[in-house]
Write an enzyme that holds these catalytic residues in place. Structure first.
Site, PDB file in Angstrom:
ATOM      1  N   CYS A 169      -5.542   7.017  -3.243  1.00 27.13           N
ATOM      2  CA  CYS A 169      -6.025   5.968  -2.352  1.00 27.13           C
ATOM      3  C   CYS A 169      -6.944   6.611  -1.313  1.00 27.13           C
ATOM      4  CB  CYS A 169      -4.841   5.291  -1.673  1.00 27.13           C
ATOM      5  SG  CYS A 169      -5.307   3.977  -0.512  1.00 27.13           S
ATOM      6  N   ASP A 171      -7.000   6.048   1.721  1.00 31.29           N
ATOM      7  CA  ASP A 171      -6.259   6.230   2.971  1.00 31.29           C
ATOM      8  C   ASP A 171      -6.299   7.703   3.373  1.00 31.29           C
ATOM      9  OD1 ASP A 171      -3.941   6.748   4.725  1.00 31.29           O
ATOM     10  OD2 ASP A 171      -3.402   4.668   4.312  1.00 31.29           O
ATOM     11  N   HIS A 237       0.540   5.533  -2.771  1.00 28.56           N
ATOM     12  CA  HIS A 237       1.344   6.075  -1.672  1.00 28.56           C
ATOM     13  C   HIS A 237       2.281   5.042  -1.084  1.00 28.56           C
ATOM     14  CE1 HIS A 237      -1.063   4.321   1.758  1.00 28.56           C
ATOM     15  NE2 HIS A 237      -1.983   4.288   0.824  1.00 28.56           N
ATOM     16  N   CYS A 248       0.641   1.279   1.603  1.00 33.57           N
ATOM     17  CA  CYS A 248      -0.778   1.087   1.276  1.00 33.57           C
ATOM     18  C   CYS A 248      -1.254  -0.279   1.743  1.00 33.57           C
ATOM     19  CB  CYS A 248      -0.980   1.232  -0.231  1.00 33.57           C
ATOM     20  SG  CYS A 248      -2.710   1.121  -0.732  1.00 33.57           S
TER      21      CYS A 248
END
Length: 507
Positions: A169, A171, A237, A248
């Site tokens: 991701c 992130d 995650h 997420c």
């Protein structure tokens, strides 16, 4: 007629992808007391991270974070200086001593007219710190990835894989998945971050095609007839500390939904390859979950048919507790036994088991690191990123919560990812009056004629689209961009090619 002379064809080894790092002339290396921003090149590459070098990784993390953390206090000190005839000299002295670089003279000289443009200074300082971080990574290999690349590529081939592509991701809490969580060498393992780990299937097919064509034409990393496979990995995650709020965002902090979406994307990619190139196409898939609070991983083991299951996974947390105090070989034996047992009645192929065991072994080293450096759990459960990276993957970013990635070639295809990043930075920066620094980056193959010009043009198009999408932020000086390109064939530093600040040429 004179005979036509041709240059000898480069060997397969010579035709391999250029390394991410280039040897640099010796200079004073970074230390924990030296701002990253003050150093453009340091001593040669670090030693390999065999067994996990917690001190080296810890020193690197601390000095990079200290460099970014120093920006706001330094600018506050400069803002408090009397704006008299000595202001510019004093301001530059503070900048050099606290940050390791000077600030734009034009901004400082205009302070007496309308006050200091602190937003411009903050953006410039952020970009200059990114510049130093990038130079250190590419010229000095501070994480020792180059030293590990040859060994890991050989190991992958032994496991039956000629390529490994990982999509985490975007992130920022997963930005360290390669260099820290899994301890893998960037370059051998490709990383392309997307919001929710929902990679573009068509883009992934294109990259698979490039890999297979290279095997056919150049025999890199092995020849096309070799019985190896292409491995695609997705890393979603979750949060053990606050699962309902710090998971997420793209999946509403729903762990099960994030895992299911990642698996669905992997299946779609495999199906796309099989439908386009028949069922004999060599694709394996692997799904990994990462706890952003502790760096524990859960590996969803595929069965003998190569199919992962959401309910079947191996968690590194219990293994970490079970192997504490054991010798290195005993730890490896315990992990291999756990992987074999987790496969059940239909275990994955031996090569997949070996790879998963290696990933877990590396992750246990990371859990030791998190225990030593952070007491077993990171203090920041939520977002604390310092800038947004847009365009191609910023391979030099290998630290948790440093950068939010928005991978794209055009803004249209990555708008959703960037919108998520902007929303995150509304809370991190805009609520405090600070601008959002956006680093636009496209790498290009230097051997291809015109590739650099096209990369520069792509930067310009993306910046123009960002300006159109967030006009209010740009007009108020609350969003600044810095455009960079890099020759992926020949390695070396990134190159500045544009920016919203008039002083970008100095970066």
């Amino acid at each position: 007629m004179a005979a036509i002379r041709t240059s000898p064809r480069p060997s397969r080894t010579a035709r391999r992808r250029a390394p991410l790092w280039r040897a640099a002339p010796p200079r004073q290396p970074l230390t924990s007391a030296t701002p990253v921003s003050a150093v453009s090149v340091a001593a040669g590459p670090a030693l390999p991270s065999q067994g996990g070098d917690k001190r080296r990784l810890g020193d690197y993390e601390r000095r990079v974070r200290q460099a970014f953390a120093a920006i706001e206090p330094a600018l506050r000190q400069i803002a408090a200086l009397p704006q008299d005839a000595e202001f510019v000299r004093r301001a530059q002295h503070e900048a050099r001593s606290r940050l390791g670089f000077e600030l734009p003279v034009s901004v400082l000289e205009r302070a007496w007219i309308g006050g200091l443009d602190m937003r411009a200074l903050f953006a410039h300082a952020s970009f200059a710190t990114v510049r130093a971080l990038s130079d250190d990574y590419f010229l000095n290999d501070p994480l020792g990835m180059g030293a590990r690349a040859v060994e890991f590529e050989r190991f992958l081939l032994e496991c039956g894989f000629h390529a490994m592509s990982l999509t985490p991701c975007s992130d920022g809490r997963l930005a360290h998945v390669i260099g820290y969580v899994l301890r893998l060498p960037m370059g051998v393992v490709r990383r392309k971050a997307h919001a929710g780990a929902l990679f573009d299937v068509e883009e992934a097919v294109r990259r698979w095609t490039e890999t297979e064509l290279r095997r056919h034409r150049e025999g890199v990393p092995n020849t096309a007839e070799a019985p190896t496979r292409y491995l695609k990995v997705v890393a979603y995650h979750y949060s053990s500390r606050d699962p309902a709020h710090q998971g997420c965002a793209a999946h509403g902090s729903d762990d099960a939904r994030a895992a299911a979406a990642g698996l669905a994307q992997l299946r779609a990619f495999r199906e796309a390859i099989e439908n386009s190139y028949c069922c004999g196409a060599s694709i394996d898939i692997l799904l990994i979950g990462i706890d952003t609070d502790t760096d524990h991983i859960r590996v969803h083991l595929p069965d003998a048919a190569g199919e992962p299951a959401l309910e079947r996974h191996l968690d590194s947390g219990p293994l970490h507790a079970e192997t504490r105090g054991l010798g290195a070989q005993a730890v490896r034996d315990h992990i291999r036994a756990a992987v074999a047992a987790a496969g059940g009645a239909s275990p994955p192929a031996e090569g997949m088991q070996r790879l998963v065991a290696r990933l877990i072994e590396h992750n246990l080293e990371q859990l030791d690191y998190v225990r030593a450096e952070h007491g077993g759990q990171y203090p920041d459960a939520g977002h604390q990123e310092r800038f947004i990276g847009v365009g191609g993957d910023l391979s030099e970013v290998q630290l948790r919560n440093l950068t939010f990635f928005a991978f794209m070639r055009t803004l249209e295809e990555g708008a959703a990812d960037l919108d998520i990043g902007i929303d995150i930075f509304r809370r991190l920066n805009l609520e405090r009056g600070l601008p959002i620094p956006v680093v636009v980056r496209f790498d290009y193959p230097g051997r291809v004629p015109g590739a650099r010009a096209r990369a520069v043009e792509r930067c310009a198009r993306v910046v123009e689209a960002i300006t159109r999408r967030y006009p209010e932020l740009v007009a108020q000086g609350l969003l600044h961009t810095w455009s960079t390109v890099r020759d992926s064939d020949h390695g070396g530093r990134i190159e500045s090619v544009g920016g919203s600040l008039s002083e970008w040429e100095g970066l």
